[in-house]
Design a protein around this motif. Structure first.
Motif, PDB file in Angstrom:
ATOM      1  N   LEU A  12     -49.154  47.395 -53.029  1.00  0.00           N
ATOM      2  CA  LEU A  12     -48.007  48.372 -53.535  1.00  0.00           C
ATOM      3  C   LEU A  12     -46.564  47.896 -52.990  1.00  0.00           C
ATOM      4  CD1 LEU A  12     -49.682  51.860 -53.505  1.00  0.00           C
ATOM      5  CD2 LEU A  12     -48.991  50.644 -55.403  1.00  0.00           C
ATOM      6  N   GLY A  13     -46.697  47.412 -51.852  1.00  0.00           N
ATOM      7  CA  GLY A  13     -45.448  46.917 -50.941  1.00  0.00           C
ATOM      8  C   GLY A  13     -44.814  45.847 -51.904  1.00  0.00           C
ATOM      9  N   LEU A  14     -45.756  44.904 -52.257  1.00  0.00           N
ATOM     10  CA  LEU A  14     -45.301  43.497 -52.791  1.00  0.00           C
ATOM     11  C   LEU A  14     -44.650  44.044 -54.261  1.00  0.00           C
ATOM     12  CD1 LEU A  14     -48.140  40.997 -52.003  1.00  0.00           C
ATOM     13  CD2 LEU A  14     -45.577  40.964 -51.192  1.00  0.00           C
ATOM     14  N   SER A  15     -45.241  44.886 -54.969  1.00  0.00           N
ATOM     15  CA  SER A  15     -44.948  45.110 -56.097  1.00  0.00           C
ATOM     16  C   SER A  15     -43.348  45.723 -56.240  1.00  0.00           C
ATOM     17  CB  SER A  15     -45.894  46.430 -56.802  1.00  0.00           C
ATOM     18  OG  SER A  15     -45.668  47.333 -56.410  1.00  0.00           O
ATOM     19  N   ALA A  16     -42.816  46.406 -55.167  1.00  0.00           N
ATOM     20  CA  ALA A  16     -41.690  46.913 -55.147  1.00  0.00           C
ATOM     21  C   ALA A  16     -40.667  46.062 -54.526  1.00  0.00           C
ATOM     22  CB  ALA A  16     -41.840  48.122 -54.127  1.00  0.00           C
ATOM     23  N   CYS A  17     -40.924  44.731 -54.111  1.00  0.00           N
ATOM     24  CA  CYS A  17     -40.185  43.797 -53.413  1.00  0.00           C
ATOM     25  C   CYS A  17     -38.774  43.552 -54.400  1.00  0.00           C
ATOM     26  CB  CYS A  17     -40.760  42.427 -53.055  1.00  0.00           C
ATOM     27  SG  CYS A  17     -41.157  41.523 -54.471  1.00  0.00           S
ATOM     28  N   GLY A  18     -38.821  43.824 -55.727  1.00  0.00           N
ATOM     29  CA  GLY A  18     -37.460  43.375 -56.391  1.00  0.00           C
ATOM     30  C   GLY A  18     -37.494  41.986 -57.085  1.00  0.00           C
ATOM     31  N   LEU A  19     -38.734  41.203 -56.636  1.00  0.00           N
ATOM     32  CA  LEU A  19     -38.421  39.759 -56.975  1.00  0.00           C
ATOM     33  C   LEU A  19     -38.666  39.674 -58.536  1.00  0.00           C
ATOM     34  CD1 LEU A  19     -40.163  37.802 -54.098  1.00  0.00           C
ATOM     35  CD2 LEU A  19     -37.737  37.939 -54.843  1.00  0.00           C
ATOM     36  N   GLN A  20     -38.161  38.977 -59.309  1.00  0.00           N
ATOM     37  CA  GLN A  20     -38.474  38.792 -60.640  1.00  0.00           C
ATOM     38  C   GLN A  20     -38.234  37.230 -61.132  1.00  0.00           C
ATOM     39  OE1 GLN A  20     -35.183  40.759 -62.794  1.00  0.00           O
ATOM     40  NE2 GLN A  20     -36.151  42.961 -62.018  1.00  0.00           N
ATOM     41  N   PRO A  21     -39.242  36.981 -61.982  1.00  0.00           N
ATOM     42  CA  PRO A  21     -38.994  35.269 -62.459  1.00  0.00           C
ATOM     43  C   PRO A  21     -37.963  35.029 -62.829  1.00  0.00           C
ATOM     44  CG  PRO A  21     -40.729  36.551 -63.712  1.00  0.00           C
ATOM     45  CD  PRO A  21     -40.022  37.632 -62.710  1.00  0.00           C
ATOM     46  N   MET A  22     -37.432  33.861 -62.585  1.00  0.00           N
ATOM     47  CA  MET A  22     -36.005  33.425 -63.142  1.00  0.00           C
ATOM     48  C   MET A  22     -36.029  33.220 -64.587  1.00  0.00           C
ATOM     49  SD  MET A  22     -32.827  32.036 -62.289  1.00  0.00           S
ATOM     50  CE  MET A  22     -32.776  31.325 -60.733  1.00  0.00           C
ATOM     51  N   TYR A  23     -37.093  32.334 -65.029  1.00  0.00           N
ATOM     52  CA  TYR A  23     -37.243  31.952 -66.426  1.00  0.00           C
ATOM     53  C   TYR A  23     -38.253  33.050 -67.228  1.00  0.00           C
ATOM     54  CZ  TYR A  23     -34.965  28.082 -65.098  1.00  0.00           C
ATOM     55  OH  TYR A  23     -33.877  27.256 -64.485  1.00  0.00           O
ATOM     56  N   ALA A  24     -38.315  34.285 -67.017  1.00  0.00           N
ATOM     57  CA  ALA A  24     -39.082  35.213 -67.856  1.00  0.00           C
ATOM     58  C   ALA A  24     -38.882  35.165 -69.122  1.00  0.00           C
ATOM     59  CB  ALA A  24     -38.756  36.752 -67.216  1.00  0.00           C
ATOM     60  N   GLY A  25     -40.050  34.866 -69.924  1.00  0.00           N
ATOM     61  CA  GLY A  25     -39.829  34.895 -71.507  1.00  0.00           C
ATOM     62  C   GLY A  25     -39.733  33.682 -71.991  1.00  0.00           C
ATOM     63  N   GLY A  26     -39.990  32.477 -70.870  1.00  0.00           N
ATOM     64  CA  GLY A  26     -39.985  30.965 -71.179  1.00  0.00           C
ATOM     65  C   GLY A  26     -38.557  30.775 -72.055  1.00  0.00           C
ATOM     66  N   GLY A  27     -38.952  29.823 -72.859  1.00  0.00           N
ATOM     67  CA  GLY A  27     -37.828  29.238 -73.719  1.00  0.00           C
ATOM     68  C   GLY A  27     -36.895  30.560 -74.409  1.00  0.00           C
ATOM     69  N   ASN A  28     -37.782  31.533 -74.684  1.00  0.00           N
ATOM     70  CA  ASN A  28     -36.852  32.579 -75.402  1.00  0.00           C
ATOM     71  C   ASN A  28     -36.307  33.722 -74.395  1.00  0.00           C
ATOM     72  OD1 ASN A  28     -37.700  31.647 -78.051  1.00  0.00           O
ATOM     73  ND2 ASN A  28     -39.601  32.651 -77.849  1.00  0.00           N
ATOM     74  N   GLY A  29     -36.565  33.537 -73.381  1.00  0.00           N
ATOM     75  CA  GLY A  29     -35.722  34.462 -71.999  1.00  0.00           C
ATOM     76  C   GLY A  29     -34.358  34.240 -72.267  1.00  0.00           C
ATOM     77  N   ALA A  30     -33.484  35.119 -71.452  1.00  0.00           N
ATOM     78  CA  ALA A  30     -32.204  35.296 -71.695  1.00  0.00           C
ATOM     79  C   ALA A  30     -31.669  34.053 -70.700  1.00  0.00           C
ATOM     80  CB  ALA A  30     -31.688  36.500 -70.910  1.00  0.00           C
ATOM     81  N   VAL A  31     -32.370  33.599 -69.630  1.00  0.00           N
ATOM     82  CA  VAL A  31     -31.858  32.447 -68.939  1.00  0.00           C
ATOM     83  C   VAL A  31     -31.801  31.124 -69.662  1.00  0.00           C
ATOM     84  CG1 VAL A  31     -32.018  31.014 -66.799  1.00  0.00           C
ATOM     85  CG2 VAL A  31     -32.041  33.539 -66.679  1.00  0.00           C
ATOM     86  N   ALA A  32     -32.893  30.761 -70.185  1.00  0.00           N
ATOM     87  CA  ALA A  32     -33.227  29.680 -70.928  1.00  0.00           C
ATOM     88  C   ALA A  32     -32.401  29.722 -72.122  1.00  0.00           C
ATOM     89  CB  ALA A  32     -34.696  29.590 -71.436  1.00  0.00           C
ATOM     90  N   ARG A  33     -32.005  30.803 -72.934  1.00  0.00           N
ATOM     91  CA  ARG A  33     -31.131  30.601 -74.332  1.00  0.00           C
ATOM     92  C   ARG A  33     -29.811  30.415 -73.627  1.00  0.00           C
ATOM     93  NH1 ARG A  33     -33.702  35.524 -75.363  1.00  0.00           N
ATOM     94  NH2 ARG A  33     -31.753  36.493 -75.076  1.00  0.00           N
ATOM     95  N   GLY A  34     -29.364  31.188 -72.466  1.00  0.00           N
ATOM     96  CA  GLY A  34     -28.149  30.709 -71.678  1.00  0.00           C
ATOM     97  C   GLY A  34     -27.722  29.385 -71.451  1.00  0.00           C
TER      98      GLY A  34
END
Length: 164
Positions: A12-34
């Motif tokens: 439970l503590g790990l799930s609340a750490c706030g880390l998110q994958p940088m390239y979430a969504g793969g090639g269709n994710g916001a970062v990859a499109r940007g």
């Protein structure tokens, strides 16, 4: 039973750490499109050609095919300096330094979204063969260009992630 409760609490503590994958969504994710929407104009000199190619390769691989919404302006400082002087007054070691100052500009508004620097350096042994020394200097420049491009793309991804 206590171990199971401790394990559950830790998860439970790990799930609340706030880390998110940088390239979430793969090639269709916001970062990859940007990243795919960043155009890189020509950069002066051989080091500029190498850095630009490395940037284009990484940016196209990230997003590929999106229309340009951003421009990445890059200015390079490539230096080669002698460090170790031998007893016969020849240089025995060199250091090659590549620094980049870059700005990410939004094309629609002209706003500068990011103004930062990146850089790296490499040591080179100067040997009796002039060809070997020149080859080592060239290899160092190629490696430094890839490293600087990698630093720039990482910083761009962080900037674009914070905007999405």
């Amino acid at each position: 039973m206590t171990r199971l409760a401790l394990l559950a609490a830790a998860l439970l503590g790990l799930s609340a750490c706030g880390l998110q994958p940088m390239y979430a969504g793969g090639g269709n994710g916001a970062v990859a499109r940007g990243l795919g929407a960043v155009e890189v104009p020509a950069i002066e000199g051989q080091a500029g050609w190498l850095v630009r190619n490395a940037l284009v390769d990484r940016l196209d691989a990230a997003g590929g095919g999106a229309g340009a919404r951003y421009r990445l302006d890059v200015r390079l400082d490539d230096r080669l300096e002698g460090l170790g002087v031998l007893s016969d007054d020849t240089v025995g070691r060199e250091r090659r330094t590549l620094r980049a100052r870059y700005q990410l500009v939004e094309l629609a508004s002209g706003e500068i979204l990011l103004d930062a620097t990146a850089g790296s350096d490499a040591g080179i042994d100067v040997v009796s063969s002039e060809y070997a020394t020149i080859a080592a200097e060239q290899t160092a420049l190629e490696n430094l260009s890839r490293e600087v491009a990698s630093q720039i793309v990482t910083r761009l991804a962080l900037t674009l992630r914070s905007r999405s």
